[in-house]
Design a protein around this motif. Structure first.
Motif, PDB file in Angstrom:
ATOM      1  N   THR A   1       0.826  -1.209   0.000  1.00 16.05           N
ATOM      2  CA  THR A   1       0.000   0.000   0.000  1.00 16.05           C
ATOM      3  C   THR A   1       0.858   1.256   0.000  1.00 16.05           C
ATOM      4  O   THR A   1       1.837   1.353   0.748  1.00 16.05           O
ATOM      5  CB  THR A   1      -0.927   0.014   1.240  1.00 16.05           C
ATOM      6  N   LEU A   2       0.471   2.224  -0.816  1.00 13.21           N
ATOM      7  CA  LEU A   2       1.139   3.529  -0.864  1.00 13.21           C
ATOM      8  C   LEU A   2       0.142   4.607  -0.473  1.00 13.21           C
ATOM      9  O   LEU A   2      -0.974   4.665  -1.004  1.00 13.21           O
ATOM     10  CB  LEU A   2       1.660   3.810  -2.280  1.00 13.21           C
ATOM     11  N   ILE A   3       0.532   5.460   0.481  1.00 14.45           N
ATOM     12  CA  ILE A   3      -0.307   6.573   0.929  1.00 14.45           C
ATOM     13  C   ILE A   3       0.250   7.858   0.334  1.00 14.45           C
ATOM     14  O   ILE A   3       1.394   8.215   0.569  1.00 14.45           O
ATOM     15  CB  ILE A   3      -0.331   6.660   2.465  1.00 14.45           C
TER      16      ILE A   3
ATOM     17  N   ILE B   1       4.332  -1.057   3.206  1.00 12.97           N
ATOM     18  CA  ILE B   1       3.354   0.025   3.344  1.00 12.97           C
ATOM     19  C   ILE B   1       4.155   1.308   3.504  1.00 12.97           C
ATOM     20  O   ILE B   1       4.976   1.421   4.421  1.00 12.97           O
ATOM     21  CB  ILE B   1       2.417  -0.186   4.544  1.00 12.97           C
ATOM     22  N   ALA B   2       3.935   2.282   2.620  1.00 10.53           N
ATOM     23  CA  ALA B   2       4.774   3.480   2.589  1.00 10.53           C
ATOM     24  C   ALA B   2       3.948   4.723   2.327  1.00 10.53           C
ATOM     25  O   ALA B   2       2.802   4.645   1.874  1.00 10.53           O
ATOM     26  CB  ALA B   2       5.850   3.324   1.510  1.00 10.53           C
ATOM     27  N   THR B   3       4.543   5.882   2.610  1.00  6.90           N
ATOM     28  CA  THR B   3       3.930   7.155   2.255  1.00  6.90           C
ATOM     29  C   THR B   3       4.845   7.902   1.299  1.00  6.90           C
ATOM     30  O   THR B   3       6.045   7.625   1.217  1.00  6.90           O
ATOM     31  CB  THR B   3       3.693   8.051   3.488  1.00  6.90           C
TER      32      THR B   3
ATOM     33  N   GLU C   1       5.373   1.187 -12.951  1.00  2.84           N
ATOM     34  CA  GLU C   1       5.519   0.322 -14.123  1.00  2.84           C
ATOM     35  C   GLU C   1       5.443  -1.149 -13.722  1.00  2.84           C
ATOM     36  O   GLU C   1       4.891  -1.971 -14.457  1.00  2.84           O
ATOM     37  CB  GLU C   1       6.842   0.614 -14.832  1.00  2.84           C
ATOM     38  N   GLN C   2       6.017  -1.473 -12.572  1.00  3.79           N
ATOM     39  CA  GLN C   2       6.016  -2.849 -12.084  1.00  3.79           C
ATOM     40  C   GLN C   2       4.782  -3.172 -11.230  1.00  3.79           C
ATOM     41  O   GLN C   2       4.657  -4.286 -10.717  1.00  3.79           O
ATOM     42  CB  GLN C   2       7.274  -3.105 -11.252  1.00  3.79           C
ATOM     43  N   LYS C   3       3.888  -2.208 -11.074  1.00  7.90           N
ATOM     44  CA  LYS C   3       2.683  -2.375 -10.265  1.00  7.90           C
ATOM     45  C   LYS C   3       3.035  -2.902  -8.868  1.00  7.90           C
ATOM     46  O   LYS C   3       2.438  -3.859  -8.362  1.00  7.90           O
ATOM     47  CB  LYS C   3       1.692  -3.302 -10.956  1.00  7.90           C
ATOM     48  N   ALA C   4       4.031  -2.241  -8.272  1.00  9.50           N
ATOM     49  CA  ALA C   4       4.522  -2.680  -6.966  1.00  9.50           C
ATOM     50  C   ALA C   4       3.442  -2.573  -5.892  1.00  9.50           C
ATOM     51  O   ALA C   4       3.326  -3.455  -5.029  1.00  9.50           O
ATOM     52  CB  ALA C   4       5.741  -1.856  -6.574  1.00  9.50           C
ATOM     53  N   PHE C   5       2.664  -1.496  -5.925  1.00  6.45           N
ATOM     54  CA  PHE C   5       1.645  -1.283  -4.900  1.00  6.45           C
ATOM     55  C   PHE C   5       0.281  -1.745  -5.407  1.00  6.45           C
ATOM     56  O   PHE C   5      -0.153  -1.373  -6.484  1.00  6.45           O
ATOM     57  CB  PHE C   5       1.596   0.195  -4.501  1.00  6.45           C
ATOM     58  N   GLN C   6      -0.369  -2.547  -4.583  1.00 10.64           N
ATOM     59  CA  GLN C   6      -1.687  -3.066  -4.939  1.00 10.64           C
ATOM     60  C   GLN C   6      -2.794  -2.081  -4.596  1.00 10.64           C
ATOM     61  O   GLN C   6      -3.860  -2.105  -5.201  1.00 10.64           O
ATOM     62  CB  GLN C   6      -1.918  -4.394  -4.206  1.00 10.64           C
TER      63      GLN C   6
END
Length: 315
Positions: free
Chosen positions: A146-148, A255-257, A277-282
């Motif tokens: 998750t990216l905030i 999980i990052a911001t 590009e790699q769709k790292a965050f779902q």
């Protein structure tokens, strides 16, 4: 505010104590600038103190000397590393920013002298802030990458802090079991460690690297602490991207911001492009100033499916 009162001289403390409780409870920053008006900043606006008086209190050199003496425990040399970074973390997890004459050596900041401004940022732990998001960033009792995203003062760190707590403690109502959590706290803001001890409640299954560069810290945690989840605040450098990809490939949830006006702003950064590009965050959570103040809808976007909006409220 008890820990903050200890930092301040009586002349300032009495003005702060006189602020009505409904305003004092919302204070985010106390600005102490030598020779200029004493100021407090809340979630809604700023005020010059004394409250409701026409003539503001002008901070004196003696006031500044008191604050610095308290922070340094009467020895400025104890603050050598903190002065390089420009801030000091105090008991309670509050952070005091410093400004003054910067001393450089070979192009690098060596410290700050003749300090003329102190910015005391009030740290509050908002337990429950992450609850509205759990059903969307967990699946089958597992946490999702998750990216905030959001600009300053939109509650990114507060939300991240509570998600770290929930991940460590688990949540029976959502069927989430406790996980081993590793936190890389480069600026001593997320956990607010003092002498290595976090000033916020993260439960029992948390390991923290304080004042450690994010990229190096993530690799250190993976090699030595076997985290199931890594929590990191304010990513942005190319090495952060590389470390996040390494963590994900190692089977660790991240999980990052990140600071940004919106998702499009963040996507456009060359240093972060690989993550998208790699769709790292779902999942991507977007915060904004209006949503924080008015408790209006906040976007939670799924990056692996057609993007959609989910209406939730911040509590």
């Amino acid at each position: 505010m008890e820990q903050i009162f200890k930092v301040l001289p009586t002349s300032i403390r009495q003005h702060l104590a006189a602020v009505p409780e409904n305003i004092r409870s919302k204070i985010e920053e106390v600005r102490v600038r030598i020779g200029r008006p004493l100021e407090v900043i809340t979630t809604d606006q700023s005020y010059l103190l004394p409250y409701h008086e026409k003539r503001p209190y002008l901070v004196t050199e003696e006031d500044g000397a008191f604050v610095l003496s308290y922070l340094s425990q009467h020895s400025v040399y104890r603050l050598e590393e903190e002065l390089k970074r420009g801030y000091i973390t105090i008991s309670g997890g509050h952070r005091v920013g410093l400004a003054g004459r910067v001393v450089t050596e070979r192009g690098y900041v060596k410290g700050i002298r003749d300090i003329g401004s102190f910015n005391i940022r009030v740290a509050r732990q908002s337990k429950g802030a992450g609850i509205p998001y759990l059903s969307d960033i967990t699946r089958n009792q597992q946490w999702m990458h998750t990216l905030i995203v959001g600009p300053p003062k939109t509650g990114k760190t507060t939300l991240l802090r509570d998600l770290a707590r929930i991940a460590s403690e688990g949540d029976v109502s959502f069927g989430i079991k406790p996980k081993t959590v590793g936190i890389v706290d480069e600026r001593s803001e997320l956990a607010g460690c003092v002498m290595g001890v976090p000033q916020h409640d993260f439960g029992t299954k948390v390991d923290i690297l304080d004042r450690c560069p994010k990229a190096e810290g993530m690799m250190m945690l993976i090699r030595s602490m076997s985290p199931e989840i890594i929590i990191v605040d304010e990513i942005g450098r190319a090495e952060d991207t590389e470390a996040i990809m390494e963590a994900i490939h190692a089977g660790v949830t991240v999980i990052a911001t990140v600071h940004g006006a919106d998702l499009q702003d963040v996507r456009s950064r060359p240093t972060l492009r690989t993550l998208f590009e790699q769709k790292a965050f779902q999942k991507i959570i977007e915060l904004n100033r209006n949503s924080r103040k008015q408790l209006t809808p906040i976007n939670v976007k799924n990056t692996n499916q057609t993007q959609r909006e989910l209406k939730v409220r911040v509590k």
